[in-house]
Design a protein around this motif. Structure first.
Motif, PDB file in Angstrom:
ATOM      1  N   UNK A  96       0.673  -1.041  -0.009  1.00 38.18           N
ATOM      2  CA  UNK A  96      -0.092   0.060   0.050  1.00 38.18           C
ATOM      3  C   UNK A  96       0.988   1.211   0.020  1.00 38.18           C
ATOM      4  N   UNK A  97       1.895   1.360   0.899  1.00 37.85           N
ATOM      5  CA  UNK A  97       3.121   2.287   0.760  1.00 37.85           C
ATOM      6  C   UNK A  97       3.363   2.609  -0.601  1.00 37.85           C
ATOM      7  N   UNK A  98       3.862   1.679  -1.137  1.00 41.74           N
ATOM      8  CA  UNK A  98       4.481   1.763  -2.575  1.00 41.74           C
ATOM      9  C   UNK A  98       3.292   2.124  -3.529  1.00 41.74           C
ATOM     10  N   UNK A  99       2.229   1.878  -3.497  1.00 41.39           N
ATOM     11  CA  UNK A  99       1.178   2.113  -4.419  1.00 41.39           C
ATOM     12  C   UNK A  99       0.738   3.744  -4.446  1.00 41.39           C
ATOM     13  N   UNK A 100       0.929   3.913  -3.040  1.00 37.53           N
ATOM     14  CA  UNK A 100       0.333   5.385  -2.824  1.00 37.53           C
ATOM     15  C   UNK A 100       1.447   6.397  -2.867  1.00 37.53           C
TER      16      UNK A 100
END
Length: 283
Positions: A96-100
């Motif tokens: 989720x961190x990478x995506x956002x």
């Protein structure tokens, strides 16, 4: 609460100007509440709803139209992605961190976007530092260095980014004791869970080097090398399939083919770590 109160104070933001539609303002407010309440479900639902609404705005990527509301809408979008990245980082959600973060990146790097907003959010250095620190946790060293090259001028000397650069240096040198100490001196509370993970990664790397170097180690030597107390040692040994007999840790079974003769143990581990690092850089 799981002790996260006060943790997310940096995700609190100014009220966005009236150039933004009422539904978006309401969702933005709901996202802030979900974060303040540490409510994962409300956070995920509201973030998804915000992203759907934001796709309808012509001022945002990829359309980037210079509408009258563009500045306010872009500031809101940047704020949403920053808040999402901070929350997901605190939860250890790397995907989720990478995506956002990838959605946030244009707001930091695209001149057309960043210059159209009246001012920065004041959180850029923390967010960039978390991006770098997360790469270190994942052992993605090439991505770490590629991201350092992207850093806007002046950010490398901010306290947050400077601490992460120092950590990376220690890791490359194999100075894991210093990495452990950094938890106590973390520049931001958001660093703490990531630093804890780095210490575990480091311990695993040292353990695999120790196993290659020794058949057995005295309890106190094993604890010292791994940077744990003798009380914590049994659980670490169990995790690596090592046995403890008569005050000695058995790292290799007699059947293990290759046994390195006892050289100075610190030297063996130092060489082993150095070799691992060089291999990593070559790859």
């Amino acid at each position: 609460g799981d002790g996260n109160h006060g943790y997310h104070k940096e995700t609190k933001t100014k009220n966005v100007s009236m150039g933004v539609s009422v539904p978006l303002q309401q969702l933005h407010s709901e996202l802030q509440n979900a974060i303040a309440n540490n409510d994962d479900n409300a956070f995920a639902t509201t973030l998804s709803a915000l992203k759907v609404e934001m796709t309808k705005l012509p001022s945002l990527p990829p359309r980037m139209e210079a509408t009258p509301q563009a500045s306010d809408e872009r500031a809101l979008a940047r704020d949403v992605y920053e808040a999402a990245v901070l929350y997901l980082s605190s939860k250890g959600d790397d995907a989720g961190f990478d995506r956002n973060f990838s959605m946030l990146l244009p707001y930091y790097l695209e001149t057309e976007l960043s210059s159209s907003m009246e001012h920065g959010s004041g959180r850029e250095s923390l967010l960039w530092a978390l991006r770098l620190l997360t790469y270190l946790v994942q052992n993605r060293i090439a991505d770490f260095h590629a991201t350092v090259e992207l850093l806007p001028t002046g950010l490398i000397s901010t306290p947050e980014v400077a601490q992460v650069m120092e950590l990376e240096g220690w890791m490359m040198q194999g100075s894991y004791a210093k990495v452990g100490d950094a938890q106590k001196a973390a520049v931001s509370p958001y660093f703490v869970p990531l630093l804890q993970r780095i210490v575990i990664t480091a311990r695993n790397e040292i353990a695999s080097c120790s196993q290659a170097a020794y058949e057995t180690l005295k309890l106190e030597d094993a604890a010292s090398i791994l940077g744990v107390s003798q009380k914590e040692l049994p659980s670490v040994c169990e995790a690596h399939g090592w046995e403890i007999h008569d005050g000695t840790v058995i790292l290799q079974k007699k059947s293990d083919a290759q046994v390195v003769k006892a050289i100075d143990k610190e030297q063996v581990i130092d060489n082993c770590l150095q070799y691992a690092k060089e291999l990593e850089q070559i790859v």
